[in-house]
Scaffold this motif. Structure first.
Motif, short mmCIF file in Angstrom:
data_model
loop_
_atom_site.label_atom_id
_atom_site.label_comp_id
_atom_site.label_asym_id
_atom_site.label_seq_id
_atom_site.Cartn_x
_atom_site.Cartn_y
_atom_site.Cartn_z
N ASP A 1 -18.94 15.31 -7.29
CA ASP A 1 -19.43 13.94 -7.13
C ASP A 1 -18.71 13.20 -6.00
N GLU A 2 -17.70 13.86 -5.42
CA GLU A 2 -16.94 13.25 -4.32
C GLU A 2 -16.48 11.85 -4.69
N THR A 3 -15.87 11.76 -5.84
CA THR A 3 -15.46 10.45 -6.29
C THR A 3 -14.17 10.54 -7.10
N VAL A 4 -13.50 9.40 -7.18
CA VAL A 4 -12.29 9.31 -7.99
C VAL A 4 -12.70 9.01 -9.42
N LEU A 5 -12.08 9.66 -10.37
CA LEU A 5 -12.41 9.44 -11.77
C LEU A 5 -11.29 8.70 -12.47
N ALA A 6 -11.67 7.84 -13.40
CA ALA A 6 -10.69 7.22 -14.29
C ALA A 6 -10.22 8.29 -15.27
N ARG B 1 0.84 -1.19 0.00
CA ARG B 1 0.00 0.00 0.00
C ARG B 1 0.88 1.24 0.00
N LYS B 2 0.57 2.20 -0.83
CA LYS B 2 1.24 3.50 -0.76
C LYS B 2 0.30 4.57 -1.29
N ASN B 3 0.66 5.83 -1.04
CA ASN B 3 -0.18 6.92 -1.53
C ASN B 3 0.05 7.13 -3.02
N ALA B 4 -1.01 7.45 -3.71
CA ALA B 4 -0.88 7.72 -5.14
C ALA B 4 -1.83 8.85 -5.52
N THR B 5 -1.50 9.50 -6.62
CA THR B 5 -2.30 10.64 -7.07
C THR B 5 -3.42 10.15 -7.97
N VAL B 6 -4.61 10.64 -7.70
CA VAL B 6 -5.76 10.25 -8.52
C VAL B 6 -6.52 11.51 -8.95
N ASN B 7 -7.41 11.34 -9.90
CA ASN B 7 -8.30 12.43 -10.33
C ASN B 7 -9.48 12.47 -9.36
N TRP B 8 -9.72 13.63 -8.76
CA TRP B 8 -10.79 13.74 -7.78
C TRP B 8 -11.84 14.73 -8.27
N ASP B 9 -13.09 14.26 -8.29
CA ASP B 9 -14.19 15.14 -8.66
C ASP B 9 -14.81 15.68 -7.38
N PRO B 10 -14.64 16.99 -7.11
CA PRO B 10 -15.07 17.54 -5.82
C PRO B 10 -16.59 17.63 -5.70
N GLU C 1 -9.52 17.79 -9.56
CA GLU C 1 -8.31 18.04 -8.77
C GLU C 1 -7.50 16.77 -8.68
N LYS C 2 -6.20 16.94 -8.39
CA LYS C 2 -5.40 15.76 -8.11
C LYS C 2 -5.39 15.56 -6.60
N ARG C 3 -5.54 14.33 -6.18
CA ARG C 3 -5.55 14.02 -4.76
C ARG C 3 -4.66 12.85 -4.45
N GLU C 4 -4.07 12.89 -3.29
CA GLU C 4 -3.25 11.77 -2.83
C GLU C 4 -4.10 10.89 -1.94
N ILE C 5 -4.25 9.61 -2.32
CA ILE C 5 -4.97 8.69 -1.46
C ILE C 5 -4.20 7.38 -1.36
N PRO C 6 -4.41 6.62 -0.28
CA PRO C 6 -3.72 5.33 -0.18
C PRO C 6 -4.31 4.32 -1.15
N MET C 7 -3.44 3.58 -1.81
CA MET C 7 -3.90 2.58 -2.79
C MET C 7 -3.04 1.33 -2.68
N TYR C 8 -3.58 0.23 -3.17
CA TYR C 8 -2.82 -1.02 -3.23
C TYR C 8 -2.19 -1.19 -4.61
#
Ligand code: ANZ
Ligand code: ZN
Length: 547
Positions: free
Chosen positions: A174-179, A163-172, A196-203
């Motif tokens: 819909d409060e969801t991560v976008l592909a 597990r580590k943090n990674a940057t994802v696309n965040w829709d503020p 926005e870009k957001r850092e979240i923990p991912m596998y």
């Protein structure tokens, strides 16, 4: 092909060909006699014909019909040649469209998916393909994804999942991560909000551990087209370069590391560019509002590499300076939107005379451009970029002091040795291949079998508790994942210490399911991931994909 002749006779007796009559009769006969049942018959040669399994989107389209007809011709040909043939069919059943349909039609993703499967199975059967329907699988069934979860826990225990943090696309909104493909011109496809870009923990699956092996084994693949192997080689992207550090001016203990494949051009460095997410950018932005605004601007927009490559090259001076390790000269540090945080060191030595991106960047911002490679018969001019400026196979060092006259390889060797003697760097091999981030903040997918415990950390779900079943009766609102709002799903006890803990609510990328279905077809009812029947049928003899 028992009964085939009598059907031929039956057909010949009709005046007109009536498919609903003749084909249904033939198909019923095939079903009753289990004409296409795949048998592990070691007395015959085997032939495994795998067609890409369909996504149950609703109805078959002509792409499906074309693809499955090609597979069917091959399967029947081999049957007639006396092979024992396996031609299976199944459903790539998890994924985002089911959630979108759920919102549009107010129906749970599971219900929508199973209804589509029923309809499309009927269509496939009407086509009369020589499929062994007894081996049908749907990846959304617990009997399938249980083994995927089991494999995940094994890989986790081996350190091959982490597990580590990674940057994802965040829709503020819909409060969801976008592909990546859900980000259109920097905005969420549904909400229209600025992404926005957001850092979240991912596998992650540690696939980079196998980069070298994957590359070497490409040479052993028999009969593969050379272009395909080249594509694969470029995807793995082995790069030979030098990793070295600049000291910060006035702070000699503070090092800024860069990765370069053109150490031979080191005497032409006129600035260093760091990614917007680089710690130095954050440090400089702390007391520079204009820079902070620019860093924020860079962080907006998608994270897809192709999008970044197409961006207009933009940058801003951080005001910080670093000391060139070989010349002792001070050079400025810029933030550049073309520098990726996820590759190399997230920072580059910029050599505008010999790197095209740096060239345009330097022209746009009035930074010095110093020629340090010359090629016989070629004129260097600042007017426009020319191909040879960046060609490491041509010319030799100039304006580079003791390295003058050295060609690429000799120059890199000498410069890497000097950096090493200063304890500031060395040669390094980099791969473009990234570890595979498999977490999705989505509902309709295979639950990641991890339990988070405050005392024990990330604990894999024990085998006897698998599968972690995905609840199927849910309402999809489009805001966040329904699993994260279901205490009955996420509240649990830690398998290690028994204290209250929280179940992971992320699911796996659907490509995890489609990475191993070909093997499960060999033994779809096995009470383990795979059994001996996999040894009988694998490898696939013919894959038909491209729906
Ligand atoms: C200086 C230089 C001079 C470069 C020159 C090229 C030509 P590959 O081959 O893909 O490994 N680079 C390094 N890290 C980067 C990052 N995080 N984001 C964007 N670009 C990055 O590419 C390695 C080259 O890509 C490196 O070599 C660096 O630019 C750039 F005449 O360093 B080079
Ligand atoms: Zn615990």
């Amino acid at each position: 092909m028992a009964g085939f002749d009598s059907f031929g006779l039956f057909a010949a007796m009709q005046e007109r060909y009536d498919p609903s009559l003749i084909e249904r009769a033939a198909q019923q006969n095939w079903e009753q006699t289990r004409a296409f049942k795949a048998r592990e018959d070691s007395a015959k040669p085997k032939y495994y014909c795998l067609s890409m399994f369909p996504y149950p989107s609703g109805k078959l389209h002509m792409g499906h019909v074309r693809n499955y007809t090609i597979g069917d011709v091959l399967a029947r040909f081999h049957l007639m040649q006396g092979y024992s043939v396996l031609q299976p069919m199944g459903w790539d059943a998890f994924g985002l469209p089911a959630e979108n349909a759920a919102m549009a039609n107010n129906v749970a993703p599971a219900k929508w998916t199973y209804a589509n499967i029923d309809h499309m199975r009927g269509q496939l059967k009407a086509l009369g393909l020589a499929i062994d329907w007894e081996r049908e699988i749907a990846t959304c069934q617990p009997g399938y994804y249980k083994w995927e979860q089991w494999l995940f826990t094994r890989l986790f225990e081996k350190g091959l999942v982490y597990r580590k943090n990674a940057t994802v696309n965040w829709d503020p909104v819909d409060e969801t991560v976008l592909a990546n493909e859900q980000v259109i011109d920097g905005r969420g496809w549904r909400s229209g909000a600025l992404v926005e870009k957001r850092e979240i923990p991912m596998y992650f699956f540690r696939i980079t551990q196998y980069a070298e092996e994957l590359l070497n084994e490409l040479d052993q693949l028999p009969g593969w087209p050379e272009q395909v192997k080249t594509m694969q080689r470029n995807w793995i992207g082995k790069s030979y370069g030098v990793r070295f550090a600049f000291r910060l001016a006035g702070e000699p203990d503070n090092l800024l590391w860069v990765y370069t494949t053109r150490a031979d051009t080191i005497m032409g460095v006129s600035f260093v560019a760091v990614a917007a997410e680089h710690p130095l950018a954050a440090r400089a932005a702390a007391n520079n509002p204009a820079l902070a605004a620019f860093v924020e601007e860079c962080k907006r927009g998608g994270v897809a590499e192709a999008d970044l490559a197409a961006l207009e090259k933009k940058g801003m001076d951080t005001g910080l300076k670093v000391v060139h390790p070989l010349s002792g000269e001070e050079v400025p540090v810029w933030v550049g939107n073309y520098v990726l945080m996820g590759y190399g060191e997230g920072a580059v030595m910029a050599v505008p005379a010999h790197d095209e991106r740096d060239f345009h960047f330097a022209k746009a911002y009035g930074l010095p451009i110093r020629q340090v490679i010359a090629a016989a018969g070629e004129e260097f001019s600042l007017d426009a970029w020319q191909e040879w400026y960046g060609d490491k196979t041509r010319g030799a060092c100039v304006n580079s002091g003791k390295y003058d006259g050295l060609a690429y390889e000799a120059a890199v060797d000498a410069i890497a040795a000097d950096l090493k003697a200063l304890n500031l760097g060395d040669k390094q091999v980099q791969f473009r291949l990234r570890d595979w981030g498999i977490s999705r903040q989505r509902y309709w997918g295979c639950p990641i079998p991890i339990i988070h415990c405050e005392a024990c950390g990330d604990v894999p779900v024990p085998e006897q508790d698998l599968p972690v079943v995905l609840p199927e009766d849910v309402t999809i609102t489009g805001r966040g994942s329904p699993l994260a709002k279901m205490p009955a799903f996420y509240e649990c006890a830690c398998p290690k210490c028994g204290k209250p803990a929280r179940r992971e609510t992320d699911t796996m990328d659907t490509f995890v399911e489609s990475s191993w279905y070909y093997a499960r077809y060999a033994c779809p009812d096995a009470d383990q991931m795979l059994d001996e029947r996999a040894n009988h049928w694998l490898p696939v003899d013919q894959y038909v994909g491209g729906i």
